[in-house]
Structure formats: structure tokens, C-alpha cells
Design a protein around this motif. Sequence first.
Motif, PDB file in Angstrom:
ATOM      1  N   GLN A   1     -33.632  82.186  25.819  1.00  0.00           N
ATOM      2  CA  GLN A   1     -32.428  81.869  26.599  1.00  0.00           C
ATOM      3  C   GLN A   1     -32.725  80.871  27.713  1.00  0.00           C
ATOM      4  N   ILE A   2     -33.887  80.990  28.343  1.00  0.00           N
ATOM      5  CA  ILE A   2     -34.276  80.031  29.378  1.00  0.00           C
ATOM      6  C   ILE A   2     -34.483  78.644  28.767  1.00  0.00           C
ATOM      7  N   ALA A   3     -35.115  78.601  27.591  1.00  0.00           N
ATOM      8  CA  ALA A   3     -35.342  77.322  26.914  1.00  0.00           C
ATOM      9  C   ALA A   3     -34.020  76.661  26.541  1.00  0.00           C
ATOM     10  N   LEU A   4     -33.057  77.448  26.054  1.00  0.00           N
ATOM     11  CA  LEU A   4     -31.747  76.905  25.709  1.00  0.00           C
ATOM     12  C   LEU A   4     -31.032  76.383  26.951  1.00  0.00           C
ATOM     13  N   ALA A   5     -31.130  77.131  28.044  1.00  0.00           N
ATOM     14  CA  ALA A   5     -30.507  76.690  29.294  1.00  0.00           C
ATOM     15  C   ALA A   5     -31.114  75.375  29.769  1.00  0.00           C
ATOM     16  N   ALA A   6     -32.447  75.251  29.635  1.00  0.00           N
ATOM     17  CA  ALA A   6     -33.124  74.015  30.033  1.00  0.00           C
ATOM     18  C   ALA A   6     -32.678  72.842  29.162  1.00  0.00           C
ATOM     19  N   LEU A   7     -32.544  73.080  27.853  1.00  0.00           N
ATOM     20  CA  LEU A   7     -32.060  72.038  26.950  1.00  0.00           C
ATOM     21  C   LEU A   7     -30.655  71.598  27.325  1.00  0.00           C
ATOM     22  N   ALA A   8     -29.776  72.575  27.566  1.00  0.00           N
ATOM     23  CA  ALA A   8     -28.391  72.257  27.909  1.00  0.00           C
ATOM     24  C   ALA A   8     -28.314  71.481  29.221  1.00  0.00           C
ATOM     25  N   LEU A   9     -29.088  71.917  30.212  1.00  0.00           N
ATOM     26  CA  LEU A   9     -29.075  71.236  31.501  1.00  0.00           C
ATOM     27  C   LEU A   9     -29.607  69.811  31.376  1.00  0.00           C
ATOM     28  N   THR A  10     -30.660  69.629  30.580  1.00  0.00           N
ATOM     29  CA  THR A  10     -31.220  68.285  30.390  1.00  0.00           C
ATOM     30  C   THR A  10     -30.227  67.385  29.664  1.00  0.00           C
ATOM     31  N   LEU A  11     -29.512  67.937  28.692  1.00  0.00           N
ATOM     32  CA  LEU A  11     -28.512  67.143  27.982  1.00  0.00           C
ATOM     33  C   LEU A  11     -27.410  66.687  28.940  1.00  0.00           C
ATOM     34  N   ILE A  12     -27.016  67.559  29.851  1.00  0.00           N
ATOM     35  CA  ILE A  12     -26.010  67.187  30.852  1.00  0.00           C
ATOM     36  C   ILE A  12     -26.521  66.023  31.698  1.00  0.00           C
ATOM     37  N   LEU A  13     -27.779  66.104  32.127  1.00  0.00           N
ATOM     38  CA  LEU A  13     -28.363  65.023  32.924  1.00  0.00           C
ATOM     39  C   LEU A  13     -28.459  63.728  32.122  1.00  0.00           C
ATOM     40  N   LEU A  14     -28.834  63.824  30.851  1.00  0.00           N
ATOM     41  CA  LEU A  14     -28.922  62.633  29.997  1.00  0.00           C
ATOM     42  C   LEU A  14     -27.572  61.936  29.902  1.00  0.00           C
ATOM     43  N   ILE A  15     -26.514  62.720  29.777  1.00  0.00           N
ATOM     44  CA  ILE A  15     -25.175  62.142  29.680  1.00  0.00           C
ATOM     45  C   ILE A  15     -24.791  61.461  30.985  1.00  0.00           C
ATOM     46  N   VAL A  16     -25.079  62.119  32.103  1.00  0.00           N
ATOM     47  CA  VAL A  16     -24.775  61.531  33.410  1.00  0.00           C
ATOM     48  C   VAL A  16     -25.553  60.236  33.607  1.00  0.00           C
ATOM     49  N   TRP A  17     -26.848  60.255  33.299  1.00  0.00           N
ATOM     50  CA  TRP A  17     -27.656  59.041  33.423  1.00  0.00           C
ATOM     51  C   TRP A  17     -27.167  57.949  32.477  1.00  0.00           C
ATOM     52  N   GLY A  18     -26.753  58.347  31.263  1.00  0.00           N
ATOM     53  CA  GLY A  18     -26.262  57.364  30.306  1.00  0.00           C
ATOM     54  C   GLY A  18     -25.023  56.652  30.805  1.00  0.00           C
ATOM     55  N   TYR A  19     -24.069  57.398  31.350  1.00  0.00           N
ATOM     56  CA  TYR A  19     -22.869  56.760  31.899  1.00  0.00           C
ATOM     57  C   TYR A  19     -23.190  55.923  33.142  1.00  0.00           C
ATOM     58  N   ARG A  20     -24.159  56.387  33.910  1.00  0.00           N
ATOM     59  CA  ARG A  20     -24.558  55.600  35.089  1.00  0.00           C
ATOM     60  C   ARG A  20     -25.151  54.256  34.660  1.00  0.00           C
ATOM     61  N   MET A  21     -25.955  54.267  33.597  1.00  0.00           N
ATOM     62  CA  MET A  21     -26.493  53.001  33.096  1.00  0.00           C
ATOM     63  C   MET A  21     -25.368  52.082  32.635  1.00  0.00           C
ATOM     64  N   TRP A  22     -24.377  52.679  31.995  1.00  0.00           N
ATOM     65  CA  TRP A  22     -23.234  51.882  31.542  1.00  0.00           C
ATOM     66  C   TRP A  22     -22.549  51.239  32.758  1.00  0.00           C
ATOM     67  N   TRP A  23     -22.370  52.006  33.817  1.00  0.00           N
ATOM     68  CA  TRP A  23     -21.767  51.478  35.035  1.00  0.00           C
ATOM     69  C   TRP A  23     -22.631  50.362  35.624  1.00  0.00           C
ATOM     70  N   GLN A  24     -23.928  50.605  35.631  1.00  0.00           N
ATOM     71  CA  GLN A  24     -24.828  49.621  36.228  1.00  0.00           C
ATOM     72  C   GLN A  24     -24.949  48.356  35.395  1.00  0.00           C
ATOM     73  N   ARG A  25     -24.542  48.374  34.142  1.00  0.00           N
ATOM     74  CA  ARG A  25     -24.563  47.174  33.307  1.00  0.00           C
ATOM     75  C   ARG A  25     -23.369  46.284  33.593  1.00  0.00           C
ATOM     76  N   GLY A  26     -22.364  46.801  34.308  1.00  0.00           N
ATOM     77  CA  GLY A  26     -21.174  46.015  34.619  1.00  0.00           C
ATOM     78  C   GLY A  26     -21.482  44.885  35.587  1.00  0.00           C
ATOM     79  N   ARG A  27     -20.607  43.900  35.639  1.00  0.00           N
ATOM     80  CA  ARG A  27     -20.748  42.787  36.566  1.00  0.00           C
ATOM     81  C   ARG A  27     -19.470  42.694  37.400  1.00  0.00           C
ATOM     82  N   ALA A  28     -19.637  42.549  38.694  1.00  0.00           N
ATOM     83  CA  ALA A  28     -18.505  42.471  39.624  1.00  0.00           C
ATOM     84  C   ALA A  28     -17.623  43.704  39.444  1.00  0.00           C
TER      85      ALA A  28
END
Length: 496
Positions: A404-431
Motif C-alpha cells: 500500500q505504501i508503494a502504491l501511494a508512492a507511485l500515485a503521488l509520483t504520477l501526480i508530480l509528473l503530471i504537474v511538472w509536465g504541464y509546467r514544462m508546457w507552460w514554460q515552452r510558451g512565448r510571450a
Amino acid sequence: MSAEPLAPATGDSPDDAAGKEQYSPTGPGGAGPGGSVWAALRPLVLRLHFYAGALVAPFLLVAAVTGLLYAGSFQAEKLVYGHELRVPVGDRELPVSQQVAAARKAHPEGEISAVRPSPEDGATTRVLLSGVKGVDPDHTLAVFVDPYTGKVCGALEQYGSSGALPLRTWIDEFHRDLHLGQTGRLYSELAASWLWVIALGGVVLWLSRRRKKRTLRAVALPERAATGRRRTMSFHGAAGLWVALGLVFLSATGLTWSTYAGAHVEDLRTAIGQTTPTVSATVGGGEHAGHHMGSGSMPGMDMGGTDEKAGHTADVGLDTVLRAARAKDLDDPVEIVPPAEPGSAYVVSQIQRSWPEKQDSVAIDPATGEVTDVQRFADYPVLAKLTRWGIDLHTGNLFGLVNQIALAALALTLILLIVWGYRMWWQRGRASAFGRPIPRGAWRRVPVYVLLPLATVIAVIGYYLPLLGIPLAAFLAVDILMGEIARRRGTTTSAT
């Protein structure tokens, strides 16, 4: 897990410009004459990873958040329902038949569908009732009995073979279908269908970007000294690399009991003789002449006495049935299911989903108490065992709290990956632009001898995973249409 542009535009930041030569379609690493196959494929994988991540990420985010909640629901269940689940340890347990009689006295409604004797010291016995008014037809009412005193400690709705109580059931259904029924299950199948594609694509992209790095640290750890989008990318890529195998596992096991892909998996297992065997509950039939489905109890059955409605003589009763099962080495925890119809047997099954699995089962003649069939987990086909282990690992049962701890860690990491992924998308924008897209047309640079087999493989996978294939086809159609519109606009502008 990186998503940088193929050919950075003028004015790109140093982070983007650093990879300009590597990703340029006409540069040294490009897909021109003499270029490698991977150099041609990389832009295509990059575009697929980018758009799949951007469009499917909301579904993955919901699955990750609800999965995180589910991982914690096992321990929460023990706290919330402690009164029903645990009692002070007594000197001696009452016969199971007396415990069932106490449950029926307190709750005479419905029919007895199964009995789960106390599996350990201090644990209550569960008497499961089906057909109870106000209880979901797919659920049962679990009556909890103190095995030492016969006192009824309460009654709660229960779901599934793992014995989920209301809290865990609610979270489980939220994770599985958002409480929208069969239609809602499409969201989770869509997420599972794409998760492995996004994860593996990200790993390949990250490793190709870091291919010149010579140390494990440089590949597997983020660049803390980096800034801006490069820093975000390093955390996204390194974290994705660490959890990729776990995400692929969650995707594969989740698909095994999905609506459409799950049906294909079941058909395949049936075709190759790898289905899960069941004990025969037919009294007097040949070996495995019938299959017990555990659907309910015989009308009027009082678990040891005369069944007046069905006109049957008294059977041997629960206590004798349980002793017969123990004699066949079925130790706790077990579930006893009464005969489903005239001419069928009691079925006693082990229900331990933690390691080591206990899944043996026996059928017992209600008239004589003799064991008529035995099914051992050790005799299951390989795929049946792997399916059982995979499901239990996916649901946090196989290794208990550690699982259960391992699953929680996987789920939490996936949430962070999604947040970082959208942040990269934002940072690729211009103006004022938000998230410049990856340039289209990458597939044109893939050699035909690679493109055709690749398209065939994708078509086959898309057939067996329709919620991967259909969205992918729709994405390609829209992408081609948008490209054609852009081309025509460009032609019209040039002509003007």
C-alpha cells in the motif's frame, strides 16, 4: 518525459538552444541521408508523448488521486470500523453454526450467501446476507459476530472478494468508474490504455537525451543546479525513469479487468487454456463436471437443519463442513458458501490475498460431509496465477502495508509528473502563448521500411486496446486536417 521543440525558434532560451543540434531534423542527428532510424523516429515519439501527456493527463490525474486514496483506505478501514472488526480475545470460540444463528436472530432478512469464520484471534466472524432490502444487489450485508460470545457487533454493506466495507468500497468505485457505472469505467480504461505508452515513450526520450552522460547519477537524478524549464524537465525525467516500471505494471494489470481490453485478455486466456479453474460444486458428477459461481444460498437453508421449502433432509451443517475443509489443509482465512441449488455442494475457499496466496478450495457433499472435489492454487495455469498476483499487487493486498505504501508512492509520483509536465508546457510558451505545440509532420521523416511495420503494430495494439486505438486515430485525423488547413492558408497567402 521531456517535451522540447524539434527546432527551437529564434530567441529560445539557452536551455532550449542547448539541444538544437541534437533535435534538428536536418542536423547531424537528423533523419536526412545517413541519419539513424532513431533520429527519424524521435520527433514522432516526442510529438506523441507531448500530446498524449497533455490530453490524457487529466484522466491520469483523476486515476492517480483516487488511487492514492485507495492505497490508504485499507488502514483507514481498520480505524473506522474497529468496533465491527475487532473484539477482545476470549478463551474459546463458539461453533460457527451458533455464531450464524446469532447473526440470523439479529438479522433474519435476506438469505445467507456466505460465512467467513474469524480468521485470527480477536477478529469477528462475518455472516454475509444477500437480497437484503436497501443493499446494492451487487453487495452483501455483512453481519459481524463475536466468535467468543455470539454477540452481534454490527452490520455493514460489503463488496467484492476482498471484503471491502463502505469506506473502501466508495473509494474503490470512485477510482474505477467515478460512481458513473459502466460508462464511467471508460475513463479508467482510457487512462490505463495510455499510461504505458506515455511512460515508455518518456523513458526512451529521457535516455536518448542523456545518452552522452556517462554516470548513473547524471541519468537517474535531477539537475538541481539547472534553472527554468531545464530544471523542471530534469525532475520530470528522472522521477519518470524511477517509476516507469511501476506505471507500466499498473497499466497492464488495470487493463486485465477493464471493459473492452479486459474482454480481449479473457478471450486470449480462454483460447490458450489459461483461465482460472474453479472447483466443481456438482454432487455426484464427474471431476470438474460443473462450476461453482458462489451466487447465493439455497432458499430456506438455515445452515444445518431441514430445508422445508426445497423439501430436502437435514444436511451435515456448517461445523462438519468446516472440519472437512480443515482436514484438506484449508486453514484460515476461509469462506463457506452454501449449496447454490439442489444437487450442489458446499464450497469452502481460502480467501487470503496476501503473500503467500491461499486460494485452495473444496466442495463438500451436504448430505454426507464428504469432500467431492479439490482445487489447489498450485495447480492453476501460469497465466491464472500471474493474473491473481497482478490484481492483488495492483489493489494493495499482496504485500499488505508495504504494498500500500508503494502504491501511494507511485500515485503521488504520477501526480508530480503530471504537474511538472504541464509546467514544462507552460514554460515552452512565448510571450502570452501557452505551451507551443511540437511541430507536425514528424512521421514524414520516418523511413518507409520502418513506418509500415510500425503502423501495423500500432493497428494491432489499437484493436486490442480500443481506448488507445480510437483516440490515437482521432488525434491523427485532426492533426492531418489541421495540417491541411494550415497548408491551404499558406498557399492562399503566397498567391496573394
